[in-house]
Scaffold this motif. Sequence first.
Motif, PDB file in Angstrom:
ATOM      1  N   THR A 278     -24.857   4.533  33.064  1.00 30.57           N
ATOM      2  CA  THR A 278     -23.819   5.086  32.276  1.00 30.57           C
ATOM      3  C   THR A 278     -23.400   6.801  32.562  1.00 30.57           C
ATOM      4  O   THR A 278     -22.354   7.127  32.074  1.00 30.57           O
ATOM      5  N   ALA A 279     -24.500   7.202  33.315  1.00 28.88           N
ATOM      6  CA  ALA A 279     -24.073   8.777  33.605  1.00 28.88           C
ATOM      7  C   ALA A 279     -23.780   9.688  32.338  1.00 28.88           C
ATOM      8  O   ALA A 279     -23.436  10.587  32.574  1.00 28.88           O
ATOM      9  N   LEU A 280     -24.386   9.156  31.204  1.00 25.94           N
ATOM     10  CA  LEU A 280     -24.627   9.961  30.019  1.00 25.94           C
ATOM     11  C   LEU A 280     -25.593  10.812  30.230  1.00 25.94           C
ATOM     12  O   LEU A 280     -26.932  10.620  30.862  1.00 25.94           O
ATOM     13  N   ASN A 281     -25.888  11.620  29.057  1.00 29.88           N
ATOM     14  CA  ASN A 281     -27.126  12.507  29.079  1.00 29.88           C
ATOM     15  C   ASN A 281     -28.164  11.880  28.053  1.00 29.88           C
ATOM     16  O   ASN A 281     -28.190  12.029  26.957  1.00 29.88           O
ATOM     17  N   THR A 282     -28.939  10.973  28.872  1.00 34.18           N
ATOM     18  CA  THR A 282     -29.684   9.797  28.234  1.00 34.18           C
ATOM     19  C   THR A 282     -31.247  10.412  28.125  1.00 34.18           C
ATOM     20  O   THR A 282     -32.037   9.282  27.839  1.00 34.18           O
ATOM     21  N   GLU A 283     -31.388  11.768  28.028  1.00 31.58           N
ATOM     22  CA  GLU A 283     -32.605  12.211  27.880  1.00 31.58           C
ATOM     23  C   GLU A 283     -33.445  11.234  26.749  1.00 31.58           C
ATOM     24  O   GLU A 283     -34.896  10.997  26.773  1.00 31.58           O
ATOM     25  N   LEU A 284     -32.793  11.675  25.601  1.00 32.18           N
ATOM     26  CA  LEU A 284     -33.531  11.187  24.471  1.00 32.18           C
ATOM     27  C   LEU A 284     -33.623   9.564  24.265  1.00 32.18           C
ATOM     28  O   LEU A 284     -34.882   9.203  23.840  1.00 32.18           O
ATOM     29  N   LEU A 285     -32.763   8.989  24.829  1.00 34.23           N
ATOM     30  CA  LEU A 285     -32.821   7.402  24.839  1.00 34.23           C
ATOM     31  C   LEU A 285     -33.828   6.898  26.029  1.00 34.23           C
ATOM     32  O   LEU A 285     -34.660   6.009  25.548  1.00 34.23           O
ATOM     33  N   LEU A 286     -34.086   7.572  27.136  1.00 30.69           N
ATOM     34  CA  LEU A 286     -35.189   7.417  27.929  1.00 30.69           C
ATOM     35  C   LEU A 286     -36.616   7.680  27.083  1.00 30.69           C
ATOM     36  O   LEU A 286     -37.480   6.864  27.371  1.00 30.69           O
ATOM     37  N   GLU A 287     -36.617   8.855  26.334  1.00 31.01           N
ATOM     38  CA  GLU A 287     -37.818   9.027  25.794  1.00 31.01           C
ATOM     39  C   GLU A 287     -38.131   7.929  24.752  1.00 31.01           C
ATOM     40  O   GLU A 287     -39.327   7.445  24.513  1.00 31.01           O
ATOM     41  N   ILE A 288     -37.147   7.424  23.862  1.00 35.17           N
ATOM     42  CA  ILE A 288     -37.212   6.304  23.023  1.00 35.17           C
ATOM     43  C   ILE A 288     -37.842   4.988  23.907  1.00 35.17           C
ATOM     44  O   ILE A 288     -38.675   4.329  23.122  1.00 35.17           O
ATOM     45  N   THR A 289     -37.212   4.899  24.933  1.00 34.03           N
ATOM     46  CA  THR A 289     -37.610   3.739  25.849  1.00 34.03           C
ATOM     47  C   THR A 289     -39.009   3.728  25.903  1.00 34.03           C
ATOM     48  O   THR A 289     -39.811   2.693  25.912  1.00 34.03           O
ATOM     49  N   ASP A 290     -39.451   4.751  26.349  1.00 35.69           N
ATOM     50  CA  ASP A 290     -40.738   4.825  26.842  1.00 35.69           C
ATOM     51  C   ASP A 290     -41.638   4.858  25.710  1.00 35.69           C
ATOM     52  O   ASP A 290     -42.882   4.159  25.542  1.00 35.69           O
TER      53      ASP A 290
END
Length: 297
Positions: A278-290
């Motif tokens: 997506t090339a978005l700023n996905t930092e929070l979504l990555l943290e939720i994934t973890d």
Amino acid sequence: MKLRDLDEFSTKYKQLLEHELRRLVEELNAPAIIKESMIYSLEAGGKRIRPLLLFATLDAFGTNPENGLAAAAAVEMIHTYSLIHDDLPSMDNDDLRRGKPTNHKVFGDAIATLAGDALLTYSFEVINKIPSDVASPEVKLNVIVEMAKAAGAEGMVGGQVADMEGEEKTLTLEELEYIHIHKTGKLLRFSVLAGAMLAGANQSLLNNLSQFAHHLGLAFQIQDDILDLTGNQQLMGKPVGSDTANHKSTYPLLLSLEGAQDALQTQINLAKEYLAKTALNTELLLEITDLVASRNH
């Protein structure tokens, strides 16, 4: 100011959500007992993973997460209604939910059923409360249609039916995956897509985020299966081992515990791959994934 820390982000937007959920129910011109029953289950706690996914998706686009407050409240109402109905004697017959007596144990089967009905129907009215400066009528309608599909016979309800029909049977992995995708995954997917739609995502972004949410939803339910076998009842707030007691097929049953843990990691990796596209700023979504992969309740 943007919040980059997931704990801080979660605390802020959970508080906003809790306040909004109570406000929305209290403003209803309805019998006190049904409002009390609705609020009882809405305020039982929980991870609020669906609203957080919606808020974090908006954040990934650089859009104010508060724009998703109405949609987040709506999806949490649908999730809560499903839990109330799941716990009923005619369904899973559970006495505890999030460490508290289930709704029907406090209010009786009839009021619990009606409280679930009220939350489901009200959720669509709540979606319509999205401000006009946040979403056009067309976007709002598209969000409503996606929510209906995710919650209905093609989504969560269909998954629940397949889950009940699968009791006392040894399912194939494909059949189990169908249950997980529909019973849990569709509403998680809606949460991500709703945030993206409110942020004005194009079709390419919607496709990649849809795939991200698909794999995240599977990971979420695989971890649920694992926790039902290995979890701590006090942390989970409900009895462990209920899947075994109800003779349900699970990932550990079909693949072994180690195989289920491998399947969980595969789904997490796939979710991250689509998020990266997506090339978005996905930092929070990555943290939720973890967090989905490592949660203990």
